[in-house]
Design an enzyme around this catalytic site. Sequence first.
Site, short mmCIF file in Angstrom:
data_model
loop_
_atom_site.label_atom_id
_atom_site.label_comp_id
_atom_site.label_asym_id
_atom_site.label_seq_id
_atom_site.Cartn_x
_atom_site.Cartn_y
_atom_site.Cartn_z
CE LYS A 120 -4.27 -1.85 1.99
NZ LYS A 120 -3.98 -3.24 1.70
N GLY A 168 -9.63 -6.12 4.25
CA GLY A 168 -10.08 -5.52 5.50
C GLY A 168 -9.25 -5.93 6.70
CD GLU A 203 -4.35 5.78 3.71
OE1 GLU A 203 -3.81 5.58 2.62
OE2 GLU A 203 -5.53 5.45 3.95
CE LYS A 204 -8.57 13.93 9.44
NZ LYS A 204 -8.45 14.36 10.85
CE LYS A 240 -14.68 -4.03 -1.71
NZ LYS A 240 -13.92 -4.28 -2.95
CG ASN A 297 -8.36 -5.28 -4.61
OD1 ASN A 297 -7.82 -5.85 -3.67
ND2 ASN A 297 -9.28 -4.36 -4.43
NE ARG A 299 -7.66 -9.96 -4.75
CZ ARG A 299 -8.83 -9.45 -4.41
NH1 ARG A 299 -9.85 -9.55 -5.25
NH2 ARG A 299 -9.01 -8.81 -3.27
#
Length: 453
Positions: A120, A168, A203-204, A240, A297, A299
């Site tokens: 990331k 996640g 991160e914010k 999700k 992602n 993939r």
Amino acid sequence: MSTKPFEKVLIANRGEIARRVIRTAKKMGMHTIAVHSDVDENAPFAQEADEKHLLGAAAPKESYLNIDKILEIAKATGAQAIHPGYGFLSENPEFVRRVAAAGIRFVGPGPEPMERMGSKLDARKVAQSADVPVIPGSGSVSSVEEALAAAEKIGYPVLLKASAGGGGIGMTAVKNEKKLEKALADVQRKGETFFGDGTVYIEKLVERPAHVEIQVISDTHGNCAVLGDRDCSVQRRNQKIIEESPSTHISAETRAKMFAAAKRLVAESGYVNAGTVEMIVSGDPEQQEQFYFLEVNARLQVEHPVTELVTNLDLVEAQFRVAAGEKLPDEIMNPTFSGHSIEARLCAEDPDKRFFPQPGTITDITWPEDARVDSGVEAGSVVPPTYDSMLAKIIVHGDDRNDAIAKLLKAAQNTKIEGIKTNLSAIEKVLQSEAFINGTHDTSIIKELGYKY
């Protein structure tokens, strides 16, 4: 487009995605090879392939993460290509390199762009180079002192993230400095445990965001196509539950900007094959649909069927053809979009008990007739505790969003699973909620409906 790109293909995955890939590969005239753990020997995907081979015990490291065994089977069976599905080895650069070294095609991106997108932190740098907005954040932080300094500079609330994380896992929100030390240790531990990399950055925290992603596919000839957007704002634990295309959270102007940003990112990273550029859109009305790069992602996505239903394309077929060196055809380079599609992930978990997994044996199943069902199970299937809890995806297409919502609600109500607990009740509750129907929901909708996780 009528010739088959490979004679034999091995599917290095299980469950519904293995069945999905097998279905398209057979349609294209290719011989399919399944690999499976001992608990999956009688699973539908293993039975439907032209041939199946045992990898090892149920534990992923003994089976679906066993690179040596997968390549041994691929060589012995004469597989010309390996499709990784999603999860497991799908974003593992070492696996990609070893597949290539064995003289086999990997159906996905090359190892270098996969490495850049898999981290990331590195992906943020690529996005910045491509002039794609990123969330204010830090570099890697390894000590409490570094984390405190970075968080104070960014401003609370912040989000601690494992650089190699995904799905996640390895993400923790922190509202003040008192909870930072414990959160840092937790994210470092999860990064090391699940991804072999304890690198963490900050991160914010963008509060009440919408989660919008862009489907891209590019070939080895320099062509890149954008196949629309998807909204994935219905989530629990950053994973999700319901996805749809197109998103209700962005205007046509913002959509065009996001498409252009996704193309710049693909060009900057040298990415080839299907992938998804994930963005979040601020829920602050004063920011006027400001979007930020989240991750790539590298993939095929779980939610790819909603894109297929609004474009009438087969993304798995496109993946195979790109892997074989073919150019993207005109129907992909210039896609047409129609109607609205929504997908619900049916999982073996109890929404009334923090969505905890519910393994067991399915005694009976009734699938809805007026929906596409991508399923990994049948009546009699054993759902082991070893793998992801997703059983199937229920997908519908409507003339417009209201039509699609009505069709998916009917399909959910006509789905019956006996023997184990599922999240069907939560799916129905979301589909009937005012916020979802109005398209004003954000990533907090599950909690606002009274569920805990």
